[in-house]
Motif scaffolding. Sequence first.
Motif, short mmCIF file in Angstrom:
data_model
loop_
_atom_site.label_atom_id
_atom_site.label_comp_id
_atom_site.label_asym_id
_atom_site.label_seq_id
_atom_site.Cartn_x
_atom_site.Cartn_y
_atom_site.Cartn_z
N ARG A 161 0.64 -1.41 0.07
CA ARG A 161 0.01 0.34 0.20
C ARG A 161 0.89 1.41 -0.32
NH1 ARG A 161 -3.13 -2.63 4.55
NH2 ARG A 161 -1.36 -1.04 5.88
N THR A 162 1.88 1.01 0.62
CA THR A 162 2.66 2.44 1.09
C THR A 162 3.32 3.05 -0.45
OG1 THR A 162 4.81 3.82 1.36
CG2 THR A 162 4.81 1.21 2.01
N PRO A 163 3.94 4.33 -0.82
CA PRO A 163 4.23 4.54 -1.93
C PRO A 163 5.75 5.28 -0.96
CG PRO A 163 3.42 6.52 -0.49
CD PRO A 163 2.75 5.17 -0.43
N ARG A 164 6.27 4.84 -0.34
CA ARG A 164 7.38 4.78 0.01
C ARG A 164 8.15 3.32 -0.68
NH1 ARG A 164 8.34 7.53 5.78
NH2 ARG A 164 8.04 9.66 4.88
N GLN A 165 9.13 3.65 -0.72
CA GLN A 165 10.62 2.55 -1.02
C GLN A 165 11.38 3.21 -0.24
OE1 GLN A 165 10.23 0.01 -3.52
NE2 GLN A 165 7.90 0.77 -3.79
N TYR A 166 11.16 1.49 0.06
CA TYR A 166 12.89 0.86 1.54
C TYR A 166 13.63 -0.42 1.00
CZ TYR A 166 9.17 2.83 4.11
OH TYR A 166 8.20 3.88 5.46
N LYS A 167 14.34 0.66 1.51
CA LYS A 167 15.62 -0.24 1.09
C LYS A 167 15.09 -1.78 1.90
CE LYS A 167 20.80 -0.26 1.33
NZ LYS A 167 22.27 0.08 1.18
N TYR A 168 15.31 -1.61 3.23
CA TYR A 168 15.40 -2.91 3.97
C TYR A 168 13.80 -2.93 4.81
CZ TYR A 168 20.44 -2.84 3.92
OH TYR A 168 21.64 -2.60 3.32
N LYS A 169 13.16 -4.01 5.24
CA LYS A 169 12.10 -4.11 5.63
C LYS A 169 12.20 -5.08 6.28
CE LYS A 169 10.64 -5.13 1.93
NZ LYS A 169 9.81 -6.14 0.36
N TRP A 170 11.93 -4.05 7.91
CA TRP A 170 12.27 -5.23 8.82
C TRP A 170 10.87 -5.72 9.78
CZ3 TRP A 170 16.37 -6.85 11.33
CH2 TRP A 170 17.67 -6.45 11.19
N LEU A 171 10.82 -6.54 10.35
CA LEU A 171 9.87 -7.00 11.49
C LEU A 171 10.71 -7.45 12.68
CD1 LEU A 171 8.09 -9.86 9.22
CD2 LEU A 171 7.55 -7.83 9.63
N VAL A 172 9.74 -6.72 13.49
CA VAL A 172 10.48 -7.32 14.90
C VAL A 172 9.07 -7.50 15.48
CG1 VAL A 172 11.43 -6.19 17.15
CG2 VAL A 172 11.60 -5.26 15.33
N PHE A 173 9.68 -8.60 16.37
CA PHE A 173 8.49 -9.22 17.65
C PHE A 173 9.39 -9.64 18.87
CE2 PHE A 173 9.97 -12.71 14.38
CZ PHE A 173 10.27 -14.46 15.55
N ASP A 174 8.23 -10.25 19.79
CA ASP A 174 9.10 -10.72 20.87
C ASP A 174 8.54 -12.54 20.17
OD1 ASP A 174 8.38 -8.74 22.28
OD2 ASP A 174 6.32 -8.73 22.97
N LYS A 175 9.95 -13.45 21.04
CA LYS A 175 9.79 -14.46 21.35
C LYS A 175 8.57 -15.20 22.00
CE LYS A 175 12.23 -19.06 21.29
NZ LYS A 175 11.26 -18.94 21.95
N ASP A 176 8.45 -15.00 23.20
CA ASP A 176 8.13 -14.33 24.15
C ASP A 176 8.01 -16.57 24.36
OD1 ASP A 176 7.45 -12.36 25.08
OD2 ASP A 176 5.35 -11.99 24.40
N ASP A 177 6.24 -16.78 24.21
CA ASP A 177 5.91 -18.57 23.86
C ASP A 177 5.94 -19.39 23.25
OD1 ASP A 177 5.50 -17.39 26.50
OD2 ASP A 177 3.38 -17.31 26.61
N LEU A 178 6.33 -18.66 21.56
CA LEU A 178 6.79 -19.30 20.38
C LEU A 178 7.45 -20.84 20.66
CD1 LEU A 178 7.35 -16.40 17.80
CD2 LEU A 178 5.54 -18.32 18.47
N SER A 179 6.69 -22.17 20.16
CA SER A 179 7.98 -22.66 20.53
C SER A 179 8.89 -22.14 19.64
CB SER A 179 6.94 -24.40 19.46
OG SER A 179 7.45 -24.16 18.04
N SER A 180 10.04 -23.90 19.82
CA SER A 180 10.99 -23.33 18.80
C SER A 180 11.35 -24.08 17.61
CB SER A 180 12.73 -24.36 19.37
OG SER A 180 13.56 -24.15 18.72
#
Length: 152
Positions: A33-52
């Motif tokens: 949706r965004t018209p901006r172009q990014y060199k890098y796209k990052w996702l940051v999340f909590d590992k929390d209770d995710l299994s390995s």
Amino acid sequence: MSNDKIDLPLFQIEGVGMIGERLIDEAEKYFRRTPRQYKYKWLVFDKDDLSSNDFHRLIEMAESRGFRVAWSNECFELWLVLHFEFLNSGITRDQYITKLDKHLQDRGLATGYKKSDHAVFDFTFELTEVTLKNAENLNKQHGTEGNHTPSS
């Protein structure tokens, strides 16, 4: 602290309060949706209770879709605490929040820490170099597999 300087890129932070496949899907929609172009796209999340298995599967899925991935374990609040101090002990989420409240209030954010408050980033941005060094130190001590608490 050394005199080494790092160039901090211009970036945009969008908190969405999601994890897993839903986070990846919503991030893809956002970038379409965004018209901006990014060199890098990052996702940051909590590992929390995710299994390995789920943890590694989600990283592979995100990377296969062109994202770079960062996580914190036990919670994202560790990453924020690392802006203010090096921490190498597993504490509860409530203890992280108590620490953040104090640090942010000491620096002038009267309301302290609220997870959805974007003002937190105004108070932490200038400390990014400190955070990166603290996180690197923590990773050296624990590795980068996300299997230790705390890790970032």
